[in-house]
Design a protein around this motif. Structure first.
Motif, PDB file in Angstrom:
ATOM      1  N   UNK A  64       0.834  -1.208   0.000  1.00  0.00           N
ATOM      2  CA  UNK A  64       0.000   0.000   0.000  1.00  0.00           C
ATOM      3  C   UNK A  64       0.868   1.257   0.000  1.00  0.00           C
ATOM      4  N   UNK A  65       1.948   1.206   0.759  1.00  0.00           N
ATOM      5  CA  UNK A  65       2.857   2.357   0.798  1.00  0.00           C
ATOM      6  C   UNK A  65       3.406   2.630  -0.596  1.00  0.00           C
ATOM      7  N   UNK A  66       3.919   1.571  -1.177  1.00  0.00           N
ATOM      8  CA  UNK A  66       4.535   1.720  -2.491  1.00  0.00           C
ATOM      9  C   UNK A  66       3.506   2.132  -3.544  1.00  0.00           C
ATOM     10  N   UNK A  67       2.321   1.596  -3.409  1.00  0.00           N
ATOM     11  CA  UNK A  67       1.257   1.952  -4.350  1.00  0.00           C
ATOM     12  C   UNK A  67       0.992   3.452  -4.283  1.00  0.00           C
ATOM     13  N   UNK A  68       0.970   3.950  -3.063  1.00  0.00           N
ATOM     14  CA  UNK A  68       0.693   5.378  -2.904  1.00  0.00           C
ATOM     15  C   UNK A  68       1.829   6.212  -3.478  1.00  0.00           C
ATOM     16  N   UNK A  69       3.039   5.814  -3.176  1.00  0.00           N
ATOM     17  CA  UNK A  69       4.187   6.583  -3.660  1.00  0.00           C
ATOM     18  C   UNK A  69       4.343   6.583  -5.168  1.00  0.00           C
ATOM     19  N   UNK A  70       3.887   5.513  -5.775  1.00  0.00           N
ATOM     20  CA  UNK A  70       4.050   5.424  -7.226  1.00  0.00           C
ATOM     21  C   UNK A  70       2.768   5.771  -7.980  1.00  0.00           C
ATOM     22  N   UNK A  73       5.766  -0.217 -19.175  1.00  0.00           N
ATOM     23  CA  UNK A  73       7.194  -0.080 -18.908  1.00  0.00           C
ATOM     24  C   UNK A  73       7.424   1.089 -17.957  1.00  0.00           C
ATOM     25  N   UNK A  74       6.722   2.164 -18.198  1.00  0.00           N
ATOM     26  CA  UNK A  74       6.882   3.313 -17.314  1.00  0.00           C
ATOM     27  C   UNK A  74       6.506   2.979 -15.883  1.00  0.00           C
ATOM     28  N   UNK A  75       5.458   2.213 -15.739  1.00  0.00           N
ATOM     29  CA  UNK A  75       5.033   1.847 -14.386  1.00  0.00           C
ATOM     30  C   UNK A  75       6.120   1.067 -13.660  1.00  0.00           C
ATOM     31  N   UNK A  76       6.669   0.096 -14.327  1.00  0.00           N
ATOM     32  CA  UNK A  76       7.691  -0.718 -13.681  1.00  0.00           C
ATOM     33  C   UNK A  76       8.921   0.118 -13.349  1.00  0.00           C
ATOM     34  N   UNK A  77       9.300   0.979 -14.260  1.00  0.00           N
ATOM     35  CA  UNK A  77      10.467   1.813 -14.005  1.00  0.00           C
ATOM     36  C   UNK A  77      10.192   2.787 -12.861  1.00  0.00           C
ATOM     37  N   UNK A  78       8.943   3.190 -12.753  1.00  0.00           N
ATOM     38  CA  UNK A  78       8.581   4.092 -11.666  1.00  0.00           C
ATOM     39  C   UNK A  78       8.733   3.381 -10.325  1.00  0.00           C
ATOM     40  N   UNK A  79       8.318   2.142 -10.291  1.00  0.00           N
ATOM     41  CA  UNK A  79       8.451   1.352  -9.065  1.00  0.00           C
ATOM     42  C   UNK A  79       9.919   1.210  -8.699  1.00  0.00           C
ATOM     43  N   UNK A  80      10.727   0.864  -9.676  1.00  0.00           N
ATOM     44  CA  UNK A  80      12.147   0.654  -9.399  1.00  0.00           C
ATOM     45  C   UNK A  80      12.801   1.938  -8.918  1.00  0.00           C
ATOM     46  N   UNK A  81      12.447   3.032  -9.542  1.00  0.00           N
ATOM     47  CA  UNK A  81      13.030   4.310  -9.146  1.00  0.00           C
ATOM     48  C   UNK A  81      12.663   4.630  -7.700  1.00  0.00           C
ATOM     49  N   UNK A  82      11.409   4.403  -7.403  1.00  0.00           N
ATOM     50  CA  UNK A  82      10.927   4.676  -6.054  1.00  0.00           C
ATOM     51  C   UNK A  82      11.661   3.812  -5.022  1.00  0.00           C
ATOM     52  N   UNK A  83      12.099   2.648  -5.428  1.00  0.00           N
ATOM     53  CA  UNK A  83      12.793   1.748  -4.516  1.00  0.00           C
ATOM     54  C   UNK A  83      14.308   1.937  -4.571  1.00  0.00           C
ATOM     55  N   UNK A  84      14.727   2.866  -5.401  1.00  0.00           N
ATOM     56  CA  UNK A  84      16.168   3.103  -5.469  1.00  0.00           C
ATOM     57  C   UNK A  84      16.909   1.961  -6.149  1.00  0.00           C
ATOM     58  N   UNK A  85      16.272   1.395  -7.143  1.00  0.00           N
ATOM     59  CA  UNK A  85      16.867   0.267  -7.856  1.00  0.00           C
ATOM     60  C   UNK A  85      17.072   0.666  -9.318  1.00  0.00           C
ATOM     61  N   UNK A  86      18.188   0.246  -9.863  1.00  0.00           N
ATOM     62  CA  UNK A  86      18.386   0.575 -11.271  1.00  0.00           C
ATOM     63  C   UNK A  86      18.424  -0.697 -12.107  1.00  0.00           C
ATOM     64  N   UNK A  87      18.007  -0.523 -13.346  1.00  0.00           N
ATOM     65  CA  UNK A  87      17.963  -1.643 -14.280  1.00  0.00           C
ATOM     66  C   UNK A  87      19.120  -1.498 -15.255  1.00  0.00           C
ATOM     67  N   UNK A  88      19.767  -2.607 -15.500  1.00  0.00           N
ATOM     68  CA  UNK A  88      20.907  -2.591 -16.409  1.00  0.00           C
ATOM     69  C   UNK A  88      20.769  -3.705 -17.440  1.00  0.00           C
ATOM     70  N   UNK A  89      21.199  -3.403 -18.636  1.00  0.00           N
ATOM     71  CA  UNK A  89      21.221  -4.426 -19.684  1.00  0.00           C
ATOM     72  C   UNK A  89      22.665  -4.613 -20.114  1.00  0.00           C
ATOM     73  N   UNK A  90      23.044  -5.833 -20.321  1.00  0.00           N
ATOM     74  CA  UNK A  90      24.411  -6.103 -20.751  1.00  0.00           C
ATOM     75  C   UNK A  90      24.463  -7.431 -21.485  1.00  0.00           C
ATOM     76  N   UNK A  91      25.501  -7.589 -22.256  1.00  0.00           N
ATOM     77  CA  UNK A  91      25.631  -8.841 -23.001  1.00  0.00           C
ATOM     78  C   UNK A  91      25.764  -9.993 -22.033  1.00  0.00           C
ATOM     79  N   UNK A  92      25.088 -11.059 -22.357  1.00  0.00           N
ATOM     80  CA  UNK A  92      25.034 -12.179 -21.427  1.00  0.00           C
ATOM     81  C   UNK A  92      26.211 -13.136 -21.524  1.00  0.00           C
ATOM     82  N   UNK A  93      26.697 -13.351 -22.710  1.00  0.00           N
ATOM     83  CA  UNK A  93      27.762 -14.322 -22.922  1.00  0.00           C
ATOM     84  C   UNK A  93      27.620 -15.489 -21.949  1.00  0.00           C
ATOM     85  N   UNK A  94      26.457 -16.087 -22.005  1.00  0.00           N
ATOM     86  CA  UNK A  94      26.156 -17.237 -21.122  1.00  0.00           C
ATOM     87  C   UNK A  94      27.153 -18.338 -21.350  1.00  0.00           C
TER      88      UNK A  94
END
Lengths: 78, 78
Positions: A32-38, B57-78
């Motif tokens: 709920x907190x996160x929902x509100x913030x976002x 996509x914007x919603x998910x990025x908004x959540x991550x930003x709010x949580x102080x998390x960043x998304x990174x893409x990089x070559x996998x070379x599995x």
DNA sequence: CTAGTGTGTCTGAATATCAGGGCAACGTTA
DNA sequence: TAACGTTGCCCTGATATTCAGACACACTAG
């Protein structure tokens, strides 16, 4: 002071959800907190965290996989 | 034999699109090629690369930003 | 010039998704 | 026990998204 947080590799909607849940709880927030913030709906966050298979996320991950690219989430400590 | 590819930090739908385009071209694929391999519509990929603002996509990025998390893409070379 | 390739964009129809409200279940606390 | 916080889940209407198919334009090769 680098807490050197762990990072998550995202391969599926489920792993994305698990990572988000991890960071949300680490931040001491309820859905709920996160929902509100976002400005999002709590039900949406609940589904997101459970990896509720959303076509969009799956599509994007499919593209990345096909291109040999991996997605990673990690603490930003901007 | 680490080609040590660069990585991309994703903050917006536009940066996600730019990264995908980069990797697609690096792979020597046309949008049509990638569309076929992923089972997606070429128009969709075109929009995706252009960062066509998608709410999801914007919603998910908004959540991550709010949580102080960043998304990174990089070559996998599995 | 002509053919072929790659990409952007348009349309309309079919789907997928989200918000909002509510309820049940569970654990914790008083 | 009662109250509260948290989360999963259901429903419905409103929106957003995706797809297919087509067309135009730029560019390149022949």
């Amino acid at each position: 002071m680098k807490t050197q947080g762990q990072h998550f590799r995202i391969y599926t909607p489920a792993s994305l959800g698990a990572a988000i849940r991890h960071y949300r709880q680490q931040a001491g927030l309820s859905q709920a907190d996160l929902a509100e913030r976002t400005g999002l709906n709590r039900t949406y966050l609940s589904d997101l965290e459970q990896g509720h298979e959303t076509e969009q996320v799956k599509r994007i991950l499919r593209v990345l996989k096909q291109l040999g690219v991996r997605m990673t989430l990690e603490e930003a400590d901007w």
